[in-house]
Structure formats: C-alpha cells, structure tokens
Design a protein around this motif. Structure first.
Motif, PDB file in Angstrom:
ATOM      1  N   LEU A 170      -0.236   3.632  12.301  1.00 26.20           N
ATOM      2  CA  LEU A 170       0.161   4.650  13.281  1.00 26.20           C
ATOM      3  C   LEU A 170       0.640   5.942  12.630  1.00 26.20           C
ATOM      4  O   LEU A 170       0.360   7.034  13.119  1.00 26.20           O
ATOM      5  CB  LEU A 170       1.285   4.110  14.177  1.00 26.20           C
ATOM      6  N   ALA A 171       1.365   5.804  11.531  1.00 27.18           N
ATOM      7  CA  ALA A 171       1.901   7.005  10.880  1.00 27.18           C
ATOM      8  C   ALA A 171       0.772   7.835  10.258  1.00 27.18           C
ATOM      9  O   ALA A 171       0.802   9.069  10.297  1.00 27.18           O
ATOM     10  CB  ALA A 171       2.925   6.616   9.817  1.00 27.18           C
ATOM     11  N   VAL A 172      -0.218   7.151   9.714  1.00 31.59           N
ATOM     12  CA  VAL A 172      -1.368   7.860   9.135  1.00 31.59           C
ATOM     13  C   VAL A 172      -2.122   8.578  10.252  1.00 31.59           C
ATOM     14  O   VAL A 172      -2.474   9.761  10.139  1.00 31.59           O
ATOM     15  CB  VAL A 172      -2.289   6.874   8.369  1.00 31.59           C
ATOM     16  N   LEU A 173      -2.333   7.876  11.366  1.00 27.10           N
ATOM     17  CA  LEU A 173      -3.010   8.512  12.501  1.00 27.10           C
ATOM     18  C   LEU A 173      -2.220   9.729  12.970  1.00 27.10           C
ATOM     19  O   LEU A 173      -2.778  10.780  13.278  1.00 27.10           O
ATOM     20  CB  LEU A 173      -3.181   7.519  13.662  1.00 27.10           C
ATOM     21  N   ARG A 174      -0.888   9.580  12.998  1.00 27.73           N
ATOM     22  CA  ARG A 174      -0.054  10.687  13.477  1.00 27.73           C
ATOM     23  C   ARG A 174      -0.198  11.927  12.586  1.00 27.73           C
ATOM     24  O   ARG A 174      -0.245  13.049  13.077  1.00 27.73           O
ATOM     25  CB  ARG A 174       1.415  10.239  13.554  1.00 27.73           C
ATOM     26  N   VAL A 175      -0.286  11.709  11.282  1.00 23.34           N
ATOM     27  CA  VAL A 175      -0.450  12.862  10.374  1.00 23.34           C
ATOM     28  C   VAL A 175      -1.723  13.630  10.745  1.00 23.34           C
ATOM     29  O   VAL A 175      -1.717  14.859  10.830  1.00 23.34           O
ATOM     30  CB  VAL A 175      -0.513  12.408   8.895  1.00 23.34           C
ATOM     31  N   PHE A 176      -2.797  12.899  11.021  1.00 25.60           N
ATOM     32  CA  PHE A 176      -4.050  13.567  11.381  1.00 25.60           C
ATOM     33  C   PHE A 176      -3.942  14.253  12.745  1.00 25.60           C
ATOM     34  O   PHE A 176      -4.394  15.381  12.920  1.00 25.60           O
ATOM     35  CB  PHE A 176      -5.220  12.584  11.339  1.00 25.60           C
TER      36      PHE A 176
ATOM     37  N   TYR B  93       0.868  -1.176   0.000  1.00 27.44           N
ATOM     38  CA  TYR B  93       0.000   0.000   0.000  1.00 27.44           C
ATOM     39  C   TYR B  93       0.899   1.218   0.000  1.00 27.44           C
ATOM     40  O   TYR B  93       1.939   1.239   0.674  1.00 27.44           O
ATOM     41  CB  TYR B  93      -0.894   0.020   1.252  1.00 27.44           C
ATOM     42  N   LEU B  94       0.518   2.214  -0.775  1.00 26.64           N
ATOM     43  CA  LEU B  94       1.322   3.432  -0.890  1.00 26.64           C
ATOM     44  C   LEU B  94       0.430   4.639  -0.584  1.00 26.64           C
ATOM     45  O   LEU B  94      -0.616   4.826  -1.221  1.00 26.64           O
ATOM     46  CB  LEU B  94       1.864   3.534  -2.321  1.00 26.64           C
ATOM     47  N   TYR B  95       0.820   5.415   0.414  1.00 31.86           N
ATOM     48  CA  TYR B  95       0.040   6.583   0.820  1.00 31.86           C
ATOM     49  C   TYR B  95       0.820   7.864   0.539  1.00 31.86           C
ATOM     50  O   TYR B  95       2.040   7.887   0.679  1.00 31.86           O
ATOM     51  CB  TYR B  95      -0.278   6.532   2.323  1.00 31.86           C
ATOM     52  N   SER B  96       0.082   8.914   0.190  1.00 35.13           N
ATOM     53  CA  SER B  96       0.702  10.213  -0.054  1.00 35.13           C
ATOM     54  C   SER B  96       0.477  11.124   1.141  1.00 35.13           C
ATOM     55  O   SER B  96      -0.667  11.446   1.488  1.00 35.13           O
ATOM     56  CB  SER B  96       0.093  10.846  -1.312  1.00 35.13           C
TER      57      SER B  96
END
Ligand code: LLP
Length: 417
Positions: free
Chosen positions: A65-71, A30-33
């Motif tokens: 966790l990293a996605v949550l951290r961005v938010f 999975y690749l997230y921007s």
C-alpha cells in the motif's frame, strides 16, 4: 539509478545504513527506497510530458500500500488484474478514473466490483469476457468502458514465461480478429468502446518489439477511427526491462521518443502500465547467512531467505546480484546461495563468485523490488518477510513480519476431528 550505495564499505539505503534496518527489523526483509520510487515515476511521466498520457503502475509488481501511495501521490494511476488489486488501489487512495483492469480471467464478482467503483476501463481479453461484462453492466444499469487487448503477434525476445504478445499466448485477441470484435462490442447495449490495449511481455531490453507492435496496432486504431469508433485511449501496457546483471535496456527517454514518434498523429491519450521498471531497482532483499558448507563439488552459502521469499531465481533462473552489506572483507568464493526450503530448486544464485561470506553476515539480493514480495509465499510454513521503506533518514515499516498466528489465520480444525 537508485539510492543504494556504499559509504566506507557499508551499504546504505538513502541516508540509513542497511545494517541498522536489519538490527531493528530482523531478517529477512524487503527494503525499498522512497527517493528511487519517486525518481522513477517522475522521470517516466516527464518523458511523456509533451503528449496526453496516463501512467498506471502495474500493481502486480509490488502491491504494498505504501508503494502504491507513493505512485498515487506522484500522479499515477494503477493497473490491476484482480478484485484484490482493486481493493488495494482504492485503499492506497487511487482515483477510480485512473484504474485500468487487465487479465484473462475476470470473474463476475470482480467485474461487478470494478463497475461499482467506476474504473476508467476494462482491457477485454476474449469474446466471452466481453459478453460477460455487457451482462453484468446491464444488470447494474451501468455502461462499461472497454478497450480490447490485442495480441499483435510480436516476439518480445524475453523469457518464454513472461512473453505475452505472441499467437500462442493465452492473452488478448488476435489482431486479425480485432475489427470483428470491436464491431461486436459496439453493438452491445452496455458497452462503450474507448480504446485499444496491448501488452507484449515483460523485461524487454530492446526497443524493436515495442516499435513492431505499435506499427501493427496503429493500423487497427486508424481502421477503427475510420469506422467512427471513439478510440480515445491507446494502452501500450508495460514491459520495459531493467538491468539485473549486464542488460542495457532503453532508458525512459529513448522509450518515450520511439513511442511518441510512432503515435503522435493518432490523437489518442497514451496509457502505460509499467511495473518492473518503476520498482525493480528500488528494492533489495536483505537476509543473513546462517551457515556455510563445503560440498564435494560445490560450496553453499545458506541464508535465512529462500524461494518462498524470492521465487524468481527458482522459477525463471533469473539473475539477482548478491552483495555484502559490509564489503570490507575482499576475499571471494564461488558458491550457490541457497535458502532453508526443502527443495533442490531453492536457490538465490548458482555457481556465483561472491564475497567469502561467514555465518552472521548480512547479504543483499539486489533488484528485488519487482515481483519479489508479491510472489512470495508461506511454503514450508515460513512467515513472510517484513517490508521496510526508507525515506531519507527514516525507517518506515510498511508491512510487519508475519507471525506464527498469521500462518494459521483462517484455518480451523473441525470439532468432528
Ligand atoms: N500489464 C500487463 C497486462 C501485464 O501482464 C504486466 C506484467 C504488466 C503490465 C507489467 O509488466 P512490467 O512492466 O512489470 O514488465 N513474474 C515475472 C513477470 C510477470 C509479468 C506479468 N505481467 C517476473 O518476475 O519476471
């Protein structure tokens, strides 16, 4: 709007060629921007800037966790539905006072953990749950802040599996019984009523179901206020849809304007629980073609990602775009894109006109950032995919690919065998 784009026929995520990520990470992944995640949360919050509000990202859509951290870094709270999501929210650095807890089956242990963390509020889904929360709070000498999740009986006009606000749904308490439940809650010693909650469904592409639901809920909020309840919060759940194929959902500003107009006079802080709309188009699933084969009636493109990696097409018949990472070849073919799993329901696309892929080609499955990795499994003993976050020119591994050791972690063969 997202940050996946072609430069000279080569797909990029922000400033990085996706091919380069595949060479480093292997497939599938999975690749997230990062820029897309930030843009979405900032625009969502901006749309509500004129009224008191709190945006709690719905962790079930993407709980990395990293996605949550961005938010969290962008001022958001988190909407959780389990002790596991509470654990993740805390690990991601979310303040407890920005956590709301929904779900029809909260266990005693989970309620205890959430009280100990001092979360903002529980969204209560049944009378028995209300009694349980009161009892657990009493035992730990705490007061539990609650909203009742009200079921307004509105048809969200979406897939039946993700419609939640109709009478026949297991979610919430029917709006007709809500006042009685609120009075009951007020009489419980360890409960503090702070709001009203509702979530009617997911992938909504029209405004009217939201507007209809709010119209019903307004009356309840006003009746509660007249009875002297301190309904400080109105939680309107998530549900705003995205474009997978040709849907034209309302944009953040249209959604915000409709909601603000319908709630402005209530004097409440609005809470939102968006999931898909913040992450869906911020992520893709990248896989590689293993084989192609011509059946008697169909063509098949067999990739190294399957329904265990992305369950949505098999589960809901959902549409996800299938695009080439290198689009310099222009021929197309009509085929099913399938995975290696031993089930006929294992497909990513069916009867789709796609680039004429050859073995070794890289493929992107688009709009896969929501309910992608979080619904993946180890079925057929397949290690789960890696998750990569691109930020500008940086490639950040935010979850390494699982290993064979991970597959059997926690299992034992008893000596007596
Ligand atoms: N709040 C509550 C109480 C929910 O149940 C949900 C989603 C959300 C917020 C976030 O909804 P969203 O903004 O993402 O629409 N697996 C399905 C979607 C299930 C949605 C469950 N609840 C899918 O892949 O389409």
């Amino acid at each position: 709007m997202n940050h996946f784009h072609y430069v000279k026929n080569e797909l990029y995520c922000e400033e990085v060629p996706v091919r380069e990520v595949a060479e480093q990470a292997g497939t599938p992944f999975y690749l997230y921007s990062h820029a897309t995640l930030e843009r979405h949360i900032q625009r969502f919050r901006q749309a509500f800037a004129e009224v008191p509000h709190l945006v709690c990202f719905s962790a079930k859509a993407n709980s990395n966790l990293a996605v949550l951290r961005v938010f969290v870094n962008n001022g958001a709270g988190i909407d959780i539905v389990s002790g596991g999501e509470l654990y993740r929210a805390r690990k991601a650095g979310c303040e407890p006072q920005k956590i709301v807890y929904s779900g029809v089956g909260k266990t005693e242990g989970e309620i205890h953990q959430a009280l100990a963390a001092d979360i903002l509020m529980f969204n209560v889904e049944s009378e028995q749950e209300l009694e349980k929360i009161d009892a657990v709070a009493g035992a730990s000498r705490k007061k539990a802040r609650i909203a009742i999740r009200v079921n307004p009986d509105v048809d969200p006009q979406t897939h039946p599996y993700i419609s939640t606000g109709m009478k026949k749904a297991k979610f919430g308490i029917n709006i007709g019984q809500a006042l009685y439940q609120y009075r009951k809650a007020a009489a419980l010693a360890n409960i503090e009523v702070v709001g009203v909650d509702c979530h009617i469904g997911s992938q909504l592409t029209k405004l009217s179901p939201f507007v209809d639901a709010i119209a019903k809920i307004r009356e309840l909020v006003q009746a509660l206020q007249q009875e002297g309840f301190a309904t400080r919060y109105l939680d309107l759940g998530g549900g705003l849809g995205i474009t997978y194929a040709d849907e034209t959902p309302p944009d953040f500003e249209e959604y915000a304007q409709a909601v603000i107009d319908a709630t402005r006079d209530l004097g409440v802080t609005l809470i939102f629980e968006p999931g898909r709309v913040l992450v869906g188009n911020a992520g893709i699933l990248v896989c590689r073609v293993l084989y192609t084969k011509k059946g008697e009636v169909k063509n098949f493109v067999i990739t190294d990602a399957g329904m265990n990696d992305l369950a949505r097409p098999s589960l809901y018949g959902s549409y996800h775009g299938i695009i080439a990472i290198d689009r310099s070849r222009t021929e197309t073919l009509t085929a099913d894109v399938v995975g290696p799993i031993c089930e006929s329901g294992d497909f990513l696309a069916q009867d789709r006109e796609i680039p004429a892929f050859r073995p070794g080609d890289l493929v992107a499955v688009t709009s896969a950032g929501a309910y992608g990795f979080t619904m993946s499994s180890n079925y057929n003993s397949r290690p789960r995919a890696a998750e990569i976050l691109v930020k500008g020119q940086k490639i950040l591994t935010v979850r390494r690919r699982e290993t064979l050791e991970d597959l059997i972690r926690g299992e034992t063969v008893p000596e007596s065998l």
